[in-house]
Design an enzyme around this catalytic site. Structure first.
Site, PDB file in Angstrom:
ATOM      1  N   ASP A   1      12.126  43.896  34.835  1.00  0.00           N
ATOM      2  CA  ASP A   1      13.728  43.181  34.008  1.00  0.00           C
ATOM      3  C   ASP A   1      13.039  43.391  32.714  1.00  0.00           C
ATOM      4  OD1 ASP A   1      12.216  40.362  32.850  1.00  0.00           O
ATOM      5  OD2 ASP A   1      11.977  40.206  34.496  1.00  0.00           O
TER       6      ASP A   1
ATOM      7  N   ASP B   1      21.660  35.025  32.689  1.00  0.00           N
ATOM      8  CA  ASP B   1      20.607  34.462  32.257  1.00  0.00           C
ATOM      9  C   ASP B   1      20.488  33.143  31.045  1.00  0.00           C
ATOM     10  OD1 ASP B   1      17.350  33.759  31.431  1.00  0.00           O
ATOM     11  OD2 ASP B   1      17.780  35.556  30.330  1.00  0.00           O
TER      12      ASP B   1
ATOM     13  N   GLU C   1      18.718  29.307  30.617  1.00  0.00           N
ATOM     14  CA  GLU C   1      17.676  28.509  30.587  1.00  0.00           C
ATOM     15  C   GLU C   1      17.556  28.707  28.974  1.00  0.00           C
ATOM     16  OE1 GLU C   1      14.458  31.146  29.454  1.00  0.00           O
ATOM     17  OE2 GLU C   1      15.559  33.495  30.061  1.00  0.00           O
TER      18      GLU C   1
END
Length: 273
Positions: free
Chosen positions: A72, A161, A163
């Site tokens: 990534d 994503d 987090e």
């Protein structure tokens, strides 16, 4: 004399080799930060908080025959050596497309298309900032800036994503129930726009803290778990297995390295839905 020359050559080689190896193991540029050390808005990327909050415990085991290597990338990695990655066995890649409703990756097109040109199956991810906009608005922003999906056999579904907040409170100032609602709104809007269930990228400790171990997404949304260790370990609540695993931030050529939990044929199935 010959012995002295050989000794000098040995010393030179010892001095040169580590720096060459280091160049392969670190990102091409540092993540930008403000004067007080806080990351600049837009600079966040997958796994940014993993080392800080979860650390690293041991080297990952060798990939099983049924696993497929991936990477990534984000803007801070600049030009990526896609051909070298392909030759080394990397078969898929995700590129950061957007963050919040205020940032798009200036290198997105080159990185996203560059991976495809060498033969990789590729996709895009969105770095969520739940304190700067609704889940639905960020899903729209993501889709409108590279995060869409097409049934071409080479495009993976988009990734949320979610987090640690690199700019402030770990859970973005949200209660667990408010965080779950935010995530649900993002996922619902993404599916309504693309017809696909987004992949959720997260770390177990963050998920269990900031959603209070919510288990309602495991039946519909594939899991991409972040853990820099010798094994995947405990998964976030709601999932009995993982689809992808980010296992290190210090891989060769590109730091962030990942494994798809299946063969390339299964990877293609994920792309086609």
């Amino acid at each position: 004399m010959a012995t002295a020359i050989r000794a000098r050559r040995t010393r030179l080689a010892a001095a040169v080799v580590p720096s060459a190896v280091l160049a392969l193991l670190v990102p091409s540029a540092a993540v930008p930060a403000s004067a007080d050390g806080t990351p600049v808005r837009g600079s966040a990327h997958m796994g940014m908080g993993v080392m800080t909050h979860d650390g690293s415990s041991g080297a990952p085991g060798d990939a099983r025959a049924g696993q497929t290597e991936g990477v990534d990338v984000a803007s801070y990695q600049g030009d990526v050596a896609w051909s070298k990655l392909w030759s080394s066995g990397v078969k898929w890649a995700y590129t950061k497309a957007s963050e919040g409703t205020y940032y798009t990756n200036p290198s997105f097109s080159d990185q996203y298309n560059g991976s495809r040109k060498v033969g990789m199956i590729r996709g895009a991810y969105h770095f969520a900032t739940p304190d700067t906009g609704t889940g639905a608005s960020q899903a729209d922003y993501f889709v409108d800036h590279g995060g869409g999906w097409s049934d071409d056999g080479t495009t993976l579904p988009g990734v949320l994503d979610i987090e640690w907040n690199p700019y402030g409170d770990d859970c973005y100032g949200k209660s667990p129930s408010a965080m779950v609602t935010w995530i649900r709104n993002f996922l619902n809007r993404y599916k309504s726009r693309t017809g696909r269930n987004a992949v959720i990228y997260t770390a177990t400790s963050w998920w269990n803290t900031c959603t209070k171990s919510y288990g309602g997404f495991g039946a519909t949304n594939p899991l991409w778990v972040a853990r820099y260790a010798s094994s995947v370990g405990e998964l976030p609540a709601g999932w009995s297995t993982h689809t992808m695993w980010q296992y290190t931030s210090t891989g060769e050529l590109v730091g962030d390295r990942d494994r798809f939990n299946g063969s390339t044929d299964r990877l293609k199935e994920l792309a086609t839905g």
